[in-house]
Write a protein that holds these residues in place. Sequence first.
Motif, mmCIF file in Angstrom:
data_model
loop_
_atom_site.group_PDB
_atom_site.id
_atom_site.type_symbol
_atom_site.label_atom_id
_atom_site.label_comp_id
_atom_site.label_asym_id
_atom_site.label_seq_id
_atom_site.Cartn_x
_atom_site.Cartn_y
_atom_site.Cartn_z
ATOM 1 N N UNK A 1 0.578 -0.910 -0.047
ATOM 2 C CA UNK A 1 -0.037 -0.085 0.140
ATOM 3 C C UNK A 1 0.351 1.436 0.164
ATOM 4 N N UNK A 2 1.984 0.894 0.316
ATOM 5 C CA UNK A 2 2.741 2.301 0.011
ATOM 6 C C UNK A 2 3.117 3.556 1.872
ATOM 7 N N UNK A 3 2.695 2.586 2.559
ATOM 8 C CA UNK A 3 2.531 2.885 3.474
ATOM 9 C C UNK A 3 4.165 2.314 4.395
ATOM 10 N N UNK A 4 4.925 1.548 4.131
ATOM 11 C CA UNK A 4 5.395 1.155 4.595
ATOM 12 C C UNK A 4 7.256 1.177 4.258
ATOM 13 N N UNK A 5 8.186 1.211 3.396
ATOM 14 C CA UNK A 5 9.526 0.474 2.976
ATOM 15 C C UNK A 5 9.288 0.367 1.601
ATOM 16 N N UNK A 6 8.387 -0.125 0.701
ATOM 17 C CA UNK A 6 8.600 0.017 -0.153
ATOM 18 C C UNK A 6 7.254 0.066 -1.363
ATOM 19 N N UNK A 7 6.728 -0.175 -2.319
ATOM 20 C CA UNK A 7 5.589 0.225 -2.813
ATOM 21 C C UNK A 7 5.435 -1.107 -3.629
ATOM 22 N N UNK A 8 6.511 -2.038 -3.955
ATOM 23 C CA UNK A 8 5.848 -3.465 -4.547
ATOM 24 C C UNK A 8 7.241 -4.079 -4.181
ATOM 25 N N UNK A 9 7.252 -5.815 -4.420
ATOM 26 C CA UNK A 9 8.170 -6.623 -4.511
ATOM 27 C C UNK A 9 8.711 -7.209 -5.636
ATOM 28 N N UNK A 10 9.773 -7.455 -5.727
ATOM 29 C CA UNK A 10 9.443 -8.000 -7.164
ATOM 30 C C UNK A 10 10.668 -9.323 -6.778
ATOM 31 N N UNK A 11 10.229 -10.579 -6.893
ATOM 32 C CA UNK A 11 10.810 -11.504 -6.306
ATOM 33 C C UNK A 11 11.550 -12.430 -7.060
ATOM 34 N N UNK A 12 12.189 -13.518 -7.062
ATOM 35 C CA UNK A 12 12.123 -14.825 -7.490
ATOM 36 C C UNK A 12 11.839 -15.584 -6.614
ATOM 37 N N UNK A 13 10.748 -16.937 -6.978
ATOM 38 C CA UNK A 13 10.634 -17.985 -6.197
ATOM 39 C C UNK A 13 11.013 -19.311 -5.952
ATOM 40 N N UNK A 14 10.449 -20.157 -5.471
ATOM 41 C CA UNK A 14 10.851 -21.616 -5.679
ATOM 42 C C UNK A 14 9.539 -21.456 -6.732
ATOM 43 N N UNK A 15 8.748 -21.311 -6.117
ATOM 44 C CA UNK A 15 6.979 -21.543 -6.706
ATOM 45 C C UNK A 15 6.308 -20.524 -6.339
ATOM 46 N N UNK A 16 6.059 -20.101 -7.968
ATOM 47 C CA UNK A 16 5.603 -18.718 -7.595
ATOM 48 C C UNK A 16 3.938 -19.040 -7.349
ATOM 49 N N UNK A 17 3.363 -19.615 -8.030
ATOM 50 C CA UNK A 17 2.195 -20.158 -7.786
ATOM 51 C C UNK A 17 1.572 -20.572 -6.024
ATOM 52 N N UNK A 18 2.579 -21.179 -5.721
ATOM 53 C CA UNK A 18 2.367 -21.730 -4.019
ATOM 54 C C UNK A 18 2.104 -20.501 -3.716
ATOM 55 N N UNK A 19 3.105 -19.695 -3.999
ATOM 56 C CA UNK A 19 3.520 -18.107 -2.628
ATOM 57 C C UNK A 19 2.440 -17.015 -3.276
ATOM 58 N N UNK A 20 1.662 -17.189 -4.570
ATOM 59 C CA UNK A 20 1.063 -16.328 -4.534
ATOM 60 C C UNK A 20 -0.219 -17.026 -3.956
#
Length: 117
Positions: free
Chosen positions: A89-108
Amino acid sequence: MNTVTIVDGRLVVEPHGLDKLWSFTRRLDIPLSEVKGATVDTGVRREPRGIRAPGLSIPGKYAGTFHRDGEKVFWNVGDPVRNIVIELDGTGRFDRLVLTVDDPTRTENAVNSALST
């Protein structure tokens, strides 16, 4: 690569190995109240990142904080397809995180499920 977990109402992102060094980040700990949602995005690496400060930007590997169009985005990607974008939501340190993960669907699914409870 990153590990993303939900612990006690918080989103925890832990970069692996040298990614901690390159991204200048050992761990991100974000309240779930700041998380808007997560999406698998196989094409996000082609998106313009903006100005890197601090971090690493070499072809195929992007790690650290990037500033673009008034947004502050944490990138830690190194895989062409196993990537996820977590909108904040932009109230913290970042507006977005863009990450490589092992299993994107499971993480989503894990992130979005935690938001709906």
